[in-house]
Structures are given as structure tokens and as C-alpha cells.
Write a protein that holds these residues in place. Structure first.
Motif, PDB file in Angstrom:
ATOM      1  N   SER A   1      -1.697   5.596  -6.394  1.00  0.00           N
ATOM      2  CA  SER A   1      -0.951   5.831  -5.151  1.00  0.00           C
ATOM      3  C   SER A   1       0.194   4.842  -4.976  1.00  0.00           C
ATOM      4  O   SER A   1       1.257   5.202  -4.464  1.00  0.00           O
ATOM      5  CB  SER A   1      -1.893   5.745  -3.950  1.00  0.00           C
ATOM      6  OG  SER A   1      -2.906   6.709  -4.034  1.00  0.00           O
ATOM      7  N   PHE A   2       0.004   3.593  -5.396  1.00  0.00           N
ATOM      8  CA  PHE A   2       0.998   2.549  -5.160  1.00  0.00           C
ATOM      9  C   PHE A   2       1.985   2.376  -6.319  1.00  0.00           C
ATOM     10  O   PHE A   2       3.017   1.713  -6.165  1.00  0.00           O
ATOM     11  CB  PHE A   2       0.307   1.215  -4.879  1.00  0.00           C
ATOM     12  CG  PHE A   2      -0.229   1.101  -3.478  1.00  0.00           C
ATOM     13  CD1 PHE A   2       0.560   0.603  -2.452  1.00  0.00           C
ATOM     14  CD2 PHE A   2      -1.510   1.511  -3.183  1.00  0.00           C
ATOM     15  CE1 PHE A   2       0.077   0.494  -1.159  1.00  0.00           C
ATOM     16  CE2 PHE A   2      -2.022   1.415  -1.891  1.00  0.00           C
ATOM     17  CZ  PHE A   2      -1.217   0.913  -0.871  1.00  0.00           C
ATOM     18  N   ALA A   3       1.683   2.945  -7.484  1.00  0.00           N
ATOM     19  CA  ALA A   3       2.517   2.723  -8.672  1.00  0.00           C
ATOM     20  C   ALA A   3       3.930   3.270  -8.508  1.00  0.00           C
ATOM     21  O   ALA A   3       4.863   2.796  -9.169  1.00  0.00           O
ATOM     22  CB  ALA A   3       1.854   3.346  -9.903  1.00  0.00           C
ATOM     23  N   VAL A   4       4.106   4.250  -7.626  1.00  0.00           N
ATOM     24  CA  VAL A   4       5.436   4.868  -7.462  1.00  0.00           C
ATOM     25  C   VAL A   4       6.449   3.900  -6.834  1.00  0.00           C
ATOM     26  O   VAL A   4       7.663   4.151  -6.888  1.00  0.00           O
ATOM     27  CB  VAL A   4       5.335   6.138  -6.591  1.00  0.00           C
ATOM     28  CG1 VAL A   4       4.505   7.194  -7.288  1.00  0.00           C
ATOM     29  CG2 VAL A   4       4.772   5.817  -5.215  1.00  0.00           C
TER      30      VAL A   4
ATOM     31  N   SER B   1       9.028  -8.628  -4.158  1.00  0.00           N
ATOM     32  CA  SER B   1       8.756  -8.540  -2.723  1.00  0.00           C
ATOM     33  C   SER B   1       9.260  -7.222  -2.149  1.00  0.00           C
ATOM     34  O   SER B   1       8.598  -6.601  -1.305  1.00  0.00           O
ATOM     35  CB  SER B   1       9.412  -9.707  -1.992  1.00  0.00           C
ATOM     36  OG  SER B   1       9.295  -9.573  -0.590  1.00  0.00           O
ATOM     37  N   SER B   2      10.425  -6.759  -2.593  1.00  0.00           N
ATOM     38  CA  SER B   2      10.987  -5.513  -2.073  1.00  0.00           C
ATOM     39  C   SER B   2      10.082  -4.321  -2.386  1.00  0.00           C
ATOM     40  O   SER B   2       9.974  -3.384  -1.590  1.00  0.00           O
ATOM     41  CB  SER B   2      12.380  -5.277  -2.653  1.00  0.00           C
ATOM     42  OG  SER B   2      12.349  -5.241  -4.071  1.00  0.00           O
ATOM     43  N   GLN B   3       9.434  -4.361  -3.543  1.00  0.00           N
ATOM     44  CA  GLN B   3       8.519  -3.279  -3.901  1.00  0.00           C
ATOM     45  C   GLN B   3       7.299  -3.271  -2.986  1.00  0.00           C
ATOM     46  O   GLN B   3       6.865  -2.220  -2.495  1.00  0.00           O
ATOM     47  CB  GLN B   3       8.080  -3.441  -5.360  1.00  0.00           C
ATOM     48  CG  GLN B   3       9.220  -3.344  -6.362  1.00  0.00           C
ATOM     49  CD  GLN B   3       8.808  -3.764  -7.767  1.00  0.00           C
ATOM     50  OE1 GLN B   3       7.730  -4.325  -7.970  1.00  0.00           O
ATOM     51  NE2 GLN B   3       9.675  -3.496  -8.748  1.00  0.00           N
ATOM     52  N   ALA B   4       6.759  -4.454  -2.724  1.00  0.00           N
ATOM     53  CA  ALA B   4       5.591  -4.561  -1.848  1.00  0.00           C
ATOM     54  C   ALA B   4       5.940  -4.122  -0.421  1.00  0.00           C
ATOM     55  O   ALA B   4       5.175  -3.398   0.223  1.00  0.00           O
ATOM     56  CB  ALA B   4       5.067  -5.993  -1.850  1.00  0.00           C
ATOM     57  N   CYS B   5       7.098  -4.544   0.063  1.00  0.00           N
ATOM     58  CA  CYS B   5       7.505  -4.190   1.432  1.00  0.00           C
ATOM     59  C   CYS B   5       7.733  -2.687   1.558  1.00  0.00           C
ATOM     60  O   CYS B   5       7.351  -2.072   2.562  1.00  0.00           O
ATOM     61  CB  CYS B   5       8.770  -4.949   1.817  1.00  0.00           C
ATOM     62  SG  CYS B   5       8.519  -6.721   2.069  1.00  0.00           S
ATOM     63  N   LEU B   6       8.364  -2.085   0.563  1.00  0.00           N
ATOM     64  CA  LEU B   6       8.588  -0.640   0.589  1.00  0.00           C
ATOM     65  C   LEU B   6       7.255   0.107   0.568  1.00  0.00           C
ATOM     66  O   LEU B   6       7.078   1.097   1.288  1.00  0.00           O
ATOM     67  CB  LEU B   6       9.455  -0.225  -0.594  1.00  0.00           C
ATOM     68  CG  LEU B   6       9.797   1.267  -0.685  1.00  0.00           C
ATOM     69  CD1 LEU B   6      10.578   1.710   0.541  1.00  0.00           C
ATOM     70  CD2 LEU B   6      10.584   1.563  -1.964  1.00  0.00           C
ATOM     71  N   ALA B   7       6.316  -0.361  -0.251  1.00  0.00           N
ATOM     72  CA  ALA B   7       4.996   0.263  -0.308  1.00  0.00           C
ATOM     73  C   ALA B   7       4.295   0.163   1.050  1.00  0.00           C
ATOM     74  O   ALA B   7       3.658   1.118   1.507  1.00  0.00           O
ATOM     75  CB  ALA B   7       4.155  -0.397  -1.401  1.00  0.00           C
ATOM     76  N   MET B   8       4.409  -0.986   1.705  1.00  0.00           N
ATOM     77  CA  MET B   8       3.815  -1.158   3.026  1.00  0.00           C
ATOM     78  C   MET B   8       4.413  -0.175   4.026  1.00  0.00           C
ATOM     79  O   MET B   8       3.690   0.490   4.785  1.00  0.00           O
ATOM     80  CB  MET B   8       4.015  -2.591   3.513  1.00  0.00           C
ATOM     81  CG  MET B   8       3.585  -2.824   4.955  1.00  0.00           C
ATOM     82  SD  MET B   8       3.871  -4.516   5.524  1.00  0.00           S
ATOM     83  CE  MET B   8       5.679  -4.593   5.483  1.00  0.00           C
ATOM     84  N   GLU B   9       5.744  -0.059   4.015  1.00  0.00           N
ATOM     85  CA  GLU B   9       6.417   0.828   4.965  1.00  0.00           C
ATOM     86  C   GLU B   9       6.043   2.286   4.753  1.00  0.00           C
ATOM     87  O   GLU B   9       5.875   3.040   5.717  1.00  0.00           O
ATOM     88  CB  GLU B   9       7.936   0.660   4.823  1.00  0.00           C
ATOM     89  CG  GLU B   9       8.439  -0.720   5.212  1.00  0.00           C
ATOM     90  CD  GLU B   9       9.824  -1.023   4.651  1.00  0.00           C
ATOM     91  OE1 GLU B   9      10.251  -2.183   4.773  1.00  0.00           O
ATOM     92  OE2 GLU B   9      10.459  -0.113   4.073  1.00  0.00           O
ATOM     93  N   GLU B  10       5.908   2.686   3.497  1.00  0.00           N
ATOM     94  CA  GLU B  10       5.659   4.095   3.185  1.00  0.00           C
ATOM     95  C   GLU B  10       4.183   4.473   3.250  1.00  0.00           C
ATOM     96  O   GLU B  10       3.842   5.610   3.596  1.00  0.00           O
ATOM     97  CB  GLU B  10       6.218   4.429   1.796  1.00  0.00           C
ATOM     98  CG  GLU B  10       7.728   4.279   1.680  1.00  0.00           C
ATOM     99  CD  GLU B  10       8.471   5.265   2.554  1.00  0.00           C
ATOM    100  OE1 GLU B  10       7.963   6.381   2.754  1.00  0.00           O
ATOM    101  OE2 GLU B  10       9.559   4.908   3.056  1.00  0.00           O
ATOM    102  N   MET B  11       3.291   3.525   2.938  1.00  0.00           N
ATOM    103  CA  MET B  11       1.870   3.872   2.803  1.00  0.00           C
ATOM    104  C   MET B  11       1.039   3.588   4.047  1.00  0.00           C
ATOM    105  O   MET B  11      -0.060   4.127   4.191  1.00  0.00           O
ATOM    106  CB  MET B  11       1.268   3.104   1.613  1.00  0.00           C
ATOM    107  CG  MET B  11       1.855   3.491   0.271  1.00  0.00           C
ATOM    108  SD  MET B  11       1.620   5.252  -0.116  1.00  0.00           S
ATOM    109  CE  MET B  11      -0.158   5.310  -0.329  1.00  0.00           C
ATOM    110  N   HIS B  12       1.556   2.748   4.947  1.00  0.00           N
ATOM    111  CA  HIS B  12       0.783   2.417   6.147  1.00  0.00           C
ATOM    112  C   HIS B  12       0.537   3.684   6.980  1.00  0.00           C
ATOM    113  O   HIS B  12       1.453   4.393   7.361  1.00  0.00           O
ATOM    114  CB  HIS B  12       1.530   1.380   6.989  1.00  0.00           C
ATOM    115  CG  HIS B  12       0.751   0.900   8.176  1.00  0.00           C
ATOM    116  ND1 HIS B  12      -0.351   0.084   8.050  1.00  0.00           N
ATOM    117  CD2 HIS B  12       0.904   1.125   9.510  1.00  0.00           C
ATOM    118  CE1 HIS B  12      -0.831  -0.180   9.250  1.00  0.00           C
ATOM    119  NE2 HIS B  12      -0.092   0.452  10.150  1.00  0.00           N
TER     120      HIS B  12
END
Length: 465
Positions: free
Chosen positions: A37-40, A69-80
Motif C-alpha cells: 500500500s505504501f510503496a507507491v 521526508s517528502s515521500q513519508a509526508c506524501l504517504a501520510m497525507e494520502e493514506m490517513h
């Protein structure tokens, strides 16, 4: 992958900063499902599912480490808030707590959206915005300037709407800007010449819940606060408030004491109140009297004002000048303690807003006060009230809600921003809800709704409110 990272791996968990996610999931979610789910969103360096040491079953908590960091933040924004597997609860995603942070942080956290940069002193705010807008939508830009000359110090802040945008700017902008995440404002140094724009939902609570109003208690900024106990009296005062007071209200309040020369509500570059005002009197005696009478005064009721002396730029270093200052201050202090009470002084003509009678500040036309219903009255209706940013004092709520008749009692839920109003008559409760829902009283917005009926299962304790 291992249940927990190895000792060697833990050294790199926060490299780069804010690249590790903390997620709350269903216990049935597996490591492979999380990774897929997060690999994208980018390069995943590790996935750890926290398991019970005895049963080896998932606790519904996991960590996902990204390369950037940008990848983690984008994942947080999209997956929350998303559902990973059908039939499971939505996942909650945060930036994981690190050694430099004492808590997990979400998409609304200002610490993740505001960056600090070094810029040419010739830069305007428009230049700053044009330079950094390629990384995302910018909420505001501020250039730090010398308070005396108004010249740029070559430093600035850029606030983005999303954490991933700020992270992209830090990772990809020209290295000469030395972009980093800005320190939280509560940690900013006392010498920092920046008060900034208002943050989204940035309210600072104190120990006294009744003082949590629409503004954080302001920092006097560039005006050094004087310690009057050591004899540092001046003609200038700084008033701080959490309530949304207007320039006119502050002027009328301090104009009660004769000799006021200057009164200005401090505003930022966007015209928003900073929560404090600068007042100057023509003589030292009036300033001392105003300080003693208005420091701690509640206006509106429940909002305690803080008034302090600030440096007025006058030289009182000579022994004669200091003796004269202390003599005047001593005379005025004597008048304060031996004169009329504050309630007697605070009665200016034509300004009833600070009269003790007018303890409720609201734009609602409230009915006159009515008596409370007997405490043993049967409850026919309960109202559920949500307060923002914080609850009003019980006596103020009683004053407001009793005006519709048949109010039995007010109950505030400890530690929460909600409360219940018990009525002996359903029609009175309905009228109170219709009039007060969505209204602001003493700087606090209220949502007034019908409360759910109490549950009556035998294995649960009955409500007492």
C-alpha cells in the motif's frame, strides 16, 4: 522483516528527519499489505509491525520508514483515513515521534509546513514567494526585518499548506538558501524579530480553562518587559489577552485612567491581531495606577488581562531620576491600595461593556434571567454543547442557559470541551438550542444539540448528568 529494527538500524531511523511513519491499523493487516500500500509513494527502507511479546500477534501498530521526508509526508497525507483491506477500519497515519520531537505529528501540524530560509537582503516577499512556489501552494511568506531600520536581515519564513510541499522545498531548493524546518514558535528565541502570521488552529491553552480564548497569550515581542518589583516603572504598558478584543474596547478600557496618550492594538502583516496592545500615558503615576488596577482584570468575564510595564526609552539611570520615579510610584501604590475598589473604578460613562452587570459578551439578544428549576426536578430534555476553543466557566453557562427557563443544572465533562444542560421542560430546552446553536459567547463558539438518551444497560453505571 523483524518485529523491531536491529540496534544498528535504529541509528538511522530519523535520517533524514521526518521520514518514518507511525500508523494505527487493524490487527489483521500484514506487513506485506502495508508495504504494498505504501510503496507507491517512494522508496521504503523498512516496515515494522509491533507484536505482542507473548502471543506474537499484531497490536495494530506499525512503522514505515521511507528514504525521503517528502515521500513519508506524501504517504501520510494520502493514506490517513484510508481503508487498506475491505472490512477493516480506516488507517491513521502520523509522522513518527523522533528524538527531537516529543509526539507524533499529523498533516495539520505547523512544525511540518513552515520552513526557515536564508535569502539575499534585496529579496522582497514577492521574490521569496516566486522562488519557492514551484514546490507547492504557499500560505504566506514573511521576511525578518530590523525593527529600527526596517531593512531585511536576509532571513525569512515560508509556510506551505502541506507537509510534503515543505519537505520537497527543503530537499530540492538551492543549497545556498539553507532551508530547514522552522522551530515551533513556542521554542523561538527571545531575540527573534518575527511574530508571524496566525497559524491554523493554533491556540495555546493555560492551566485555567476559562482563559483559553481566541488568541494565544501574546509575546510582547520587541518591547522588554520591566520588573516593577525591582523599581522598574515606566509610562508604557503592554496588555496581553486571549479574547478577541477590538481597538475601541481596549482604548475605552485604558482611557478610564486619565493621561492616556497612545493606545494601539498590535497587528501582523496580514492585519490580524497579535493578542496584545501597547499603551502609553503622559505621566508615571497614571501608568502605575493602570497597571495595578487592570492587571488580572477579567474582561470579558473569564478572560484575565495581563498588563506589564515595558521600556519607554527614557533614561532613568541617574540617582535623582530614579528616586523621583520611586517616589511617584510609592505615592500611586498607596493610592491604589487605600483608594476605591476596582469594581468602583471600572464604571466609565458610555462604556457599559466592562460594567460588572454586563458579564456576558455576545451578539445574541438574550431573554432576562430566570430562576433555576429545583435540583430534584425530573429531567425532560438534555442539551449537549461543544465549545471552541475551550469551555466557558460553569457560572457563565448557567447565566446564559437559565434565561430560557426550567434549567436544572450545568455539567462540564472534565478534561473535555463539552458539557450537558439539563432542563425540566422540553420546550425551554428546544428554545435554548434554537437561539444559542452556532453562537459566540465571551469569545467561545458553542454547538448546541440534543443529547443522546442515557444508556440503561444493567452492566453500565447510569449517568449522573
Amino acid at each position: 522483516m523483524e518485529e523491531y529494527p536491529s540496534k544498528q538500524a535504529t541509528e538511522n531511523l530519523d535520517d533524514p528527519p521526518n521520514s518514518r511513519l507511525f500508523a494505527v491499523t487493524s490487527r489483521s493487516i500484514t506487513e506485506d499489505e502495508l508495504r504494498e500500500s505504501f510503496a507507491v509513494f517512494g522508496d521504503i527502507q523498512g516496515v515494522w509491525v509491533v507484536k505482542d511479546k507473548q502471543t506474537k500477534e499484531s497490536k495494530g501498530i506499525c512503522y514505515v520508514k521511507f528514504a525521503k521526508s517528502s515521500q513519508a509526508c506524501l504517504a501520510m497525507e494520502e493514506m490517513h483515513g484510508k481503508v487498506l483491506v475491505e472490512g477493516t477500519k480506516p488507517i491513521k497515519v502520523f509522522i513518527a515521534q523522533s528524538r527531537s520531537s516529543t509526539r507524533h505529528r499529523d498533516v495539520e501540524d505547523e512544525e511540518l509546513t513552515r520552513i526557515f530560509v536564508m535569502i539575499p537582503k534585496t529579496f522582497s516577499e514577492e521574490d521569496l514567494k516566486n522562488t519557492f512556489k514551484e514546490y507547492g501552494d504557499i500560505e504566506y511568506c514573511v521576511i525578518i526585518k530590523n525593527k529600527t531600520t526596517g531593512e531585511s536581515k536576509g532571513l525569512g519564513y515560508v509556510r506551505y499548506y502541506k507537509p510534503s510541499q515543505a519537505a520537497l522545498a527543503i530537499e530540492n531548493c538551492d543549497k545556498t538558501y539553507r532551508a530547514i524546518l522552522a522551530e515551533p514558535r513556542t521554542k523561538a528565541s527571545a531575540t527573534e524579530d518575527y511574530t508571524g502570521a496566525p497559524s491554523r488552529g493554533d491556540y495555546v491553552g493555560g492551566a485555567d480553562s476559562m482563559n483559553q480564548y481566541a488568541f494565544p497569550m501574546a509575546d510582547p515581542g520587541s518591547y522588554p518587559v520591566m520588573d516593577y518589583r525591582s523599581g522598574d516603572f515606566t509610562r508604557c504598558l503592554m496588555m496581553s489577552t486571549r479574547a478577541a478584543l477590538t481597538q475601541e474596547q481596549i482604548f475605552a478600557l485604558f482611557d478610564i485612567i486619565p493621561g492616556m496618550e497612545y493606545c494601539e492594538l498590535q497587528r501582523d502583516a496580514y492585519g490580524m491581531s497579535k493578542g496584545h496592545a501597547l499603551i502609553r500615558y503622559s505621566n508615571l503615576g497614571s501608568a502605575v495606577y493602570a497597571k495595578e488596577k487592570l492587571n488580572g482584570f477579567e474582561y470579558p468575564p473569564g478572560n484575565r488581562l495581563a498588563v506589564n510595564f515595558v521600556d519607554d526609552g527614557e533614561d532613568r539611570s541617574s540617582p535623582v531620576g530614579r528616586m523621583a520615579m520611586q517616589f511617584v510610584a510609592a505615592q500611586m501604590m498607596s493610592a491604589v491600595w487605600n483608594g476605591p475598589s476596582t469594581s468602583q473604578v471600572m464604571k466609565p460613562s458610555g462604556f457599559s461593556a466592562i460594567s460588572p452587570v454586563s458579564r456576558i459578551q455576545t451578539d445574541v439578544n438574550l431573554p432576562p434571567l430566570k430562576k433555576l428549576a429545583p435540583p430534584d426536578s425530573k429531567t425532560k430534555e438534555r442539551l449537549f454543547v461543544v465549545f471552541s476553543p475551550s469551555p466557558l466557566p460553569s457560572d457563565v453557562l448557567e447565566d446564559v442557559f437559565c434565561r430560557f427557563g426550567s434549567l436544572i443544572e450545568v455539567h462540564l465533562v472534565p478534561g473535555r470541551k463539552v458539557g450537558y444542560m439539563k432542563y425540566a421542560d422540553k420546550q425551554c430546552a428546544d428554545e435554548a438550542m434554537a437561539v444559542l446553536h452556532g453562537r459566540v459567547v465571551n469569545g467561545v463558539k458553542m454547538k448546541v444539540m440534543l443529547a443522546d438518551p442515557p444508556r440503561e444497560e444493567s452492566h453500565k453505571r447510569l449517568r449522573t448528568y
